[in-house]
Design a protein around this motif. Structure first.
Motif, PDB file in Angstrom:
ATOM      1  N   LEU A   1       5.118  30.170  13.660  1.00 28.85           N
ATOM      2  CA  LEU A   1       3.689  30.647  13.949  1.00 28.85           C
ATOM      3  C   LEU A   1       2.614  29.978  13.121  1.00 28.85           C
ATOM      4  CD1 LEU A   1       4.806  34.585  14.457  1.00 28.85           C
ATOM      5  CD2 LEU A   1       3.833  32.899  16.355  1.00 28.85           C
ATOM      6  N   SER A   2       3.036  29.747  11.734  1.00 30.73           N
ATOM      7  CA  SER A   2       1.875  29.518  10.860  1.00 30.73           C
ATOM      8  C   SER A   2       2.694  28.330   9.835  1.00 30.73           C
ATOM      9  CB  SER A   2       1.244  30.574  10.220  1.00 30.73           C
ATOM     10  OG  SER A   2       0.073  29.927   9.468  1.00 30.73           O
ATOM     11  N   PRO A   3       2.682  27.072   9.995  1.00 31.17           N
ATOM     12  CA  PRO A   3       3.337  26.153   9.251  1.00 31.17           C
ATOM     13  C   PRO A   3       2.790  26.164   7.752  1.00 31.17           C
ATOM     14  CG  PRO A   3       2.841  25.147  11.047  1.00 31.17           C
ATOM     15  CD  PRO A   3       1.817  26.365  11.043  1.00 31.17           C
ATOM     16  N   THR A   4       1.762  26.780   7.377  1.00 35.38           N
ATOM     17  CA  THR A   4       1.576  26.979   5.906  1.00 35.38           C
ATOM     18  C   THR A   4       1.727  28.364   5.251  1.00 35.38           C
ATOM     19  OG1 THR A   4      -0.879  27.319   6.541  1.00 35.38           O
ATOM     20  CG2 THR A   4      -0.086  24.914   6.369  1.00 35.38           C
ATOM     21  N   VAL A   5       2.217  29.273   5.865  1.00 41.27           N
ATOM     22  CA  VAL A   5       2.211  30.630   5.543  1.00 41.27           C
ATOM     23  C   VAL A   5       3.132  30.455   4.116  1.00 41.27           C
ATOM     24  CG1 VAL A   5       4.283  31.024   6.856  1.00 41.27           C
ATOM     25  CG2 VAL A   5       2.555  33.132   5.890  1.00 41.27           C
ATOM     26  N   ALA A   6       2.770  31.040   3.261  1.00 41.51           N
ATOM     27  CA  ALA A   6       3.538  31.192   2.054  1.00 41.51           C
ATOM     28  C   ALA A   6       4.849  32.156   2.215  1.00 41.51           C
ATOM     29  CB  ALA A   6       2.867  31.750   0.778  1.00 41.51           C
ATOM     30  N   VAL A   7       5.921  31.918   1.855  1.00 39.97           N
ATOM     31  CA  VAL A   7       7.318  32.684   2.192  1.00 39.97           C
ATOM     32  C   VAL A   7       8.017  32.923   0.598  1.00 39.97           C
ATOM     33  CG1 VAL A   7       9.383  33.064   3.493  1.00 39.97           C
ATOM     34  CG2 VAL A   7       7.254  32.034   4.381  1.00 39.97           C
TER      35      VAL A   7
ATOM     36  N   LEU B   1      17.497  42.112  12.574  1.00 37.34           N
ATOM     37  CA  LEU B   1      16.901  40.940  12.037  1.00 37.34           C
ATOM     38  C   LEU B   1      16.800  40.910  10.486  1.00 37.34           C
ATOM     39  CD1 LEU B   1      14.019  40.508  14.663  1.00 37.34           C
ATOM     40  CD2 LEU B   1      16.146  39.335  14.607  1.00 37.34           C
ATOM     41  N   THR B   2      16.920  39.665   9.870  1.00 35.68           N
ATOM     42  CA  THR B   2      17.131  39.519   8.488  1.00 35.68           C
ATOM     43  C   THR B   2      15.593  38.942   8.013  1.00 35.68           C
ATOM     44  OG1 THR B   2      17.650  37.442   8.557  1.00 35.68           O
ATOM     45  CG2 THR B   2      19.415  39.111   8.301  1.00 35.68           C
ATOM     46  N   GLY B   3      15.427  38.905   6.654  1.00 38.20           N
ATOM     47  CA  GLY B   3      14.376  38.210   6.025  1.00 38.20           C
ATOM     48  C   GLY B   3      14.182  36.768   6.402  1.00 38.20           C
ATOM     49  N   TRP B   4      15.519  36.175   6.500  1.00 41.99           N
ATOM     50  CA  TRP B   4      15.486  34.695   6.933  1.00 41.99           C
ATOM     51  C   TRP B   4      14.743  34.502   8.366  1.00 41.99           C
ATOM     52  CZ3 TRP B   4      16.710  33.182   2.527  1.00 41.99           C
ATOM     53  CH2 TRP B   4      17.909  33.502   1.727  1.00 41.99           C
ATOM     54  N   ASP B   5      15.212  35.532   9.264  1.00 35.95           N
ATOM     55  CA  ASP B   5      14.449  35.433  10.531  1.00 35.95           C
ATOM     56  C   ASP B   5      13.173  35.587  10.508  1.00 35.95           C
ATOM     57  OD1 ASP B   5      16.911  35.600  12.071  1.00 35.95           O
ATOM     58  OD2 ASP B   5      17.321  37.677  11.538  1.00 35.95           O
ATOM     59  N   VAL B   6      12.740  36.633   9.414  1.00 36.45           N
ATOM     60  CA  VAL B   6      11.145  36.698   9.374  1.00 36.45           C
ATOM     61  C   VAL B   6      10.578  35.513   8.814  1.00 36.45           C
ATOM     62  CG1 VAL B   6       9.500  38.172   8.065  1.00 36.45           C
ATOM     63  CG2 VAL B   6      11.580  39.505   9.134  1.00 36.45           C
ATOM     64  N   GLY B   7      10.919  35.121   7.772  1.00 37.58           N
ATOM     65  CA  GLY B   7      10.605  33.758   7.270  1.00 37.58           C
ATOM     66  C   GLY B   7      10.405  32.650   8.125  1.00 37.58           C
ATOM     67  N   HIS B   8      11.426  32.299   8.920  1.00 35.43           N
ATOM     68  CA  HIS B   8      11.504  31.268   9.887  1.00 35.43           C
ATOM     69  C   HIS B   8      10.434  31.670  11.103  1.00 35.43           C
ATOM     70  CE1 HIS B   8      14.645  28.912   8.551  1.00 35.43           C
ATOM     71  NE2 HIS B   8      15.174  29.757   8.047  1.00 35.43           N
ATOM     72  N   ARG B   9      10.476  32.703  11.549  1.00 32.94           N
ATOM     73  CA  ARG B   9       9.240  32.820  12.541  1.00 32.94           C
ATOM     74  C   ARG B   9       8.046  32.881  11.916  1.00 32.94           C
ATOM     75  NH1 ARG B   9       7.798  31.851  17.012  1.00 32.94           N
ATOM     76  NH2 ARG B   9       6.630  33.341  18.176  1.00 32.94           N
ATOM     77  N   ALA B  10       7.778  33.284  10.786  1.00 28.49           N
ATOM     78  CA  ALA B  10       6.397  33.231  10.156  1.00 28.49           C
ATOM     79  C   ALA B  10       5.925  31.779  10.157  1.00 28.49           C
ATOM     80  CB  ALA B  10       6.430  33.539   8.820  1.00 28.49           C
ATOM     81  N   ARG B  11       7.025  30.838   9.568  1.00 32.65           N
ATOM     82  CA  ARG B  11       6.740  29.303   9.662  1.00 32.65           C
ATOM     83  C   ARG B  11       6.593  28.896  11.109  1.00 32.65           C
ATOM     84  NH1 ARG B  11       7.956  26.775   4.917  1.00 32.65           N
ATOM     85  NH2 ARG B  11       6.807  27.869   3.365  1.00 32.65           N
TER      86      ARG B  11
END
Length: 128
Positions: free
Chosen positions: A75-81, A63-73
């Protein structure tokens, strides 16, 4: 008021430690993951607490940082990435999440803290 938790997803030990110290010094709470899978697992458990994600694009594992950023959003649409990369900045417009920031390595140590703070300041107060 609850402390703002920043998830740092970075597989380089020294850099993750240095970034952690910078965010702690700036008043944030920090969680660290050393690969994408651990970062996503942490987000799935703690997404209500994590308000910002700082993700290296190329980490050990699948998994890449792209994957992490997409999953974070997801789960939480307002999370800062905020993404970090030594060689993938040109992919950010296509692979990054909207309203994120890309930092090209090497960067000054205050840049990630400033980037996260800037994004958090643009989140509507009711969404925090």
């Amino acid at each position: 008021m609850n402390p703002v938790v920043v998830l740092i997803a970075e597989d380089e030990e020294l850099l993750s430690y240095t970034l952690s110290e910078a965010f702690i010094d700036a008043g944030y709470d920090v969680e660290v993951a050393h690969n994408g899978a651990d970062a996503i697992a942490l987000l799935e458990r703690e997404h209500q607490r994590v308000k910002a994600v700082l993700a290296d694009i190329r980490m050990a594992g699948k998994l890449t940082g792209w994957d992490v950023g997409h999953r974070a959003r997801e789960l939480s649409p307002t999370v800062a990435v905020v993404y970090m990369s030594g060689d993938s900045a040109n992919e950010w417009p296509a692979k990054g999440v909207p309203n994120s920031i890309m930092l090209a390595k090497p960067f000054a140590l205050d840049q990630p803290v400033t980037a996260v703070s800037t994004l958090l300041n643009h989140v509507p107060p009711t969404a925090q």
